[in-house]
Every structure is written in structure tokens, then in C-alpha cells.
Design a protein around this motif. Sequence first.
Motif, PDB file in Angstrom:
ATOM      1  N   TYR A   1      18.574  21.156  14.501  1.00 29.34           N
ATOM      2  CA  TYR A   1      17.276  20.515  14.252  1.00 29.34           C
ATOM      3  C   TYR A   1      16.160  21.540  14.058  1.00 29.34           C
ATOM      4  O   TYR A   1      15.334  21.407  13.133  1.00 29.34           O
ATOM      5  N   PHE A   2      16.129  22.572  14.898  1.00 24.31           N
ATOM      6  CA  PHE A   2      15.020  23.522  14.866  1.00 24.31           C
ATOM      7  C   PHE A   2      15.270  24.726  13.943  1.00 24.31           C
ATOM      8  O   PHE A   2      14.319  25.247  13.350  1.00 24.31           O
ATOM      9  N   TYR A   3      16.528  25.158  13.822  1.00 24.09           N
ATOM     10  CA  TYR A   3      16.808  26.405  13.090  1.00 24.09           C
ATOM     11  C   TYR A   3      17.769  26.242  11.912  1.00 24.09           C
ATOM     12  O   TYR A   3      17.999  27.203  11.172  1.00 24.09           O
ATOM     13  N   GLY A   4      18.347  25.043  11.742  1.00 21.20           N
ATOM     14  CA  GLY A   4      19.296  24.864  10.656  1.00 21.20           C
ATOM     15  C   GLY A   4      20.608  25.580  10.945  1.00 21.20           C
ATOM     16  O   GLY A   4      20.954  25.848  12.102  1.00 21.20           O
TER      17      GLY A   4
ATOM     18  N   VAL B   1      24.940  17.709   8.710  1.00 20.28           N
ATOM     19  CA  VAL B   1      25.859  18.117   9.777  1.00 20.28           C
ATOM     20  C   VAL B   1      25.377  17.547  11.108  1.00 20.28           C
ATOM     21  O   VAL B   1      26.164  17.075  11.932  1.00 20.28           O
ATOM     22  N   LEU B   2      24.075  17.564  11.312  1.00 23.69           N
ATOM     23  CA  LEU B   2      23.487  17.030  12.543  1.00 23.69           C
ATOM     24  C   LEU B   2      23.837  15.550  12.715  1.00 23.69           C
ATOM     25  O   LEU B   2      24.192  15.112  13.815  1.00 23.69           O
ATOM     26  N   ARG B   3      23.738  14.785  11.647  1.00 21.87           N
ATOM     27  CA  ARG B   3      24.036  13.360  11.714  1.00 21.87           C
ATOM     28  C   ARG B   3      25.502  13.120  12.101  1.00 21.87           C
ATOM     29  O   ARG B   3      25.811  12.244  12.909  1.00 21.87           O
TER      30      ARG B   3
ATOM     31  N   LEU C   1      23.068  20.481  18.478  1.00 24.21           N
ATOM     32  CA  LEU C   1      22.160  19.568  17.783  1.00 24.21           C
ATOM     33  C   LEU C   1      20.732  20.111  17.765  1.00 24.21           C
ATOM     34  O   LEU C   1      20.033  20.014  16.745  1.00 24.21           O
ATOM     35  N   ASN C   2      20.305  20.697  18.867  1.00 25.31           N
ATOM     36  CA  ASN C   2      18.961  21.290  18.910  1.00 25.31           C
ATOM     37  C   ASN C   2      18.850  22.494  17.986  1.00 25.31           C
ATOM     38  O   ASN C   2      17.825  22.690  17.318  1.00 25.31           O
TER      39      ASN C   2
END
Length: 299
Positions: free
Chosen positions: A118-121, A166-168, A114-115
Motif C-alpha cells: 500500500y505505501f511502497y508498492g 497484488v494487494l487485492r 499488505l502495508n
Amino acid sequence: MSCFRGLFFCQEAASMLLHNFCIYHIDAPGHELGADAISVNVPLLSVHDLADQVAEVVDFFGLEKVFCMGVTAGAYILTLFAMKYEERVAALILVSPLCREPSWTEWIYNKILLNLLYFYGMCGLLKECLLLRYFSKELRRGMHGAESDTIYYCRRLLDERQSSNVLRFLRAINERHDLTEGLQKLKCKTLIFVGERSPFHADSIHMNTMMNKNTCALVEVESCGSLVTEELPYAMVVPMEFFLMGFGFYNKTPFTSTGSSQELSKNPSRHWCIAPELLSSESLGVKLKPIKTRPTHKT
């Protein structure tokens, strides 16, 4: 799509499924090709919301009862759907399913993913982490160091996904709950495939253990990761045919357990010899016992 391409490119499986069923493919929200990023103002969905969305699709198309096939997280959502809408599900075919809440190891691993998202796609490291979950080491390494078509295609599909979407979805799956209690009450007939080298192997074994032995069967596939549908789809054909015969479905292109597709073209008159009682859905649970696709060696 990346979970089912191999299965539907497998001639025997495609013949059996397309001959008997009208197939509705459901993507996770925002995972379809060309999808825009979901607005941050849209509330995050839970696994229950995702299961309810399956029900909305079934209602939209006016389907009374469905056969559900899902892989890993998708298998979890469809199992939850079957628990909540028992009367709508005729059967489940699950591939390396999740059924318990994340272990501490998986939870931390997902937090790292997830990180990264969030930060790098959808960066290279993230794709490697996902491929590690999907496929066995042998397939990831490829023949003579060359990347297989399956891995190449999966990488390409991952590149086309909106990382925020994807994160969601991953966040919803990482907050899933244990289905064990509901599994004991699940009545629909279920066929479970699991790759022997899948990180979700233990969940699949647990799921089979908790479910009624008269309605659930387990097939372990040797030297395979989570995506049996992509890595070894041919291993699914024979168990699926027996499973579907219990509901009165059959394969339009018959084949034998000892014969290959090449042998079929030479001798198309060869058919399965099926005991009549196997064709009865009432007898399916008695006949369909937990099996493995590899021999058991005693020492």
C-alpha cells in the motif's frame, strides 16, 4: 507464469503435459502481463469469487471436466473450486497447497506485506519477503554468490505486476477459511507436492492427512521451497507420470526412474515397466500411497 516456467522448461514434464492436454493458464485478476490497475471502485473479491471465476473460464471454453494444477494460493483456489464444482474436476495436482485459515504468524506477516504494498508498492523489501516464501535458502543464495536465473526471472515478473492488484489478491487469500471439513468429502484423485522447506509444508501434510488415502498421495521434495515447479521440476516428473497413467495418459518421451535424459538419447528403447493394474483408474487409489522422494533413515 512465475510458478510454471520451470516445469514447462523441463523437457520430460513438458512432453508429458503438452502431449496429453490442452492447457489453459488462469492468472489472478489483474496479474496478467500488461494489466492495468484495477479501479478502487471495483469490489474486492473473496476466495469464493475467485473459485467461481475458474468455473466461468471452464464454462467459457466449453470444458466438461478438467485436471487442475495450482501452486500455494492458486492450489487453495482450485481445491475450493473442486469442492464447489465437484462434477467438473477430474483430478487435482497441487504444489505446496494452503488448506487452512492463516495462522496468527502468517496473518501478521501478510498484514506487513499488505502495508508495504500500500505505501511502497513492489519495493525491494517486499520482493525479498515473497522470495523467502517461494524458494529455499540455497537457491536464494545462489552459486558462489551469483543470483540464479530462477530468482532473477521471478524478480523481473514481480516488478511487472501492478502492486494494487497484488494487494487485492493477497487480501483475499489472507481472509481465506479452513477447508478441512470439505477435504474429507472431496472425491477427485489428488497428487500433492510440497517442498520440505516450504512455509506451507504443515498445511500440505494436514491436507494429505484429512483426505481419503485411496484418492490422495503426497510427495515431499527434499531441500526445496514452495515452488517445486520452479526449483526442482524434475522431482515432479515420475510421480506425475504414474498419477496420469491411472487415467490412461502416457508420456510421449519415455524415460526411466534410474536413467537421465542423456541416457535416453543413447538408448531410446528403454521404457517404464508398469504393472497393468496401475493403468486402471479404479486401482490408482490402492497403488498410489503417500511417498517421499527422500529415504527414511531409522536410528
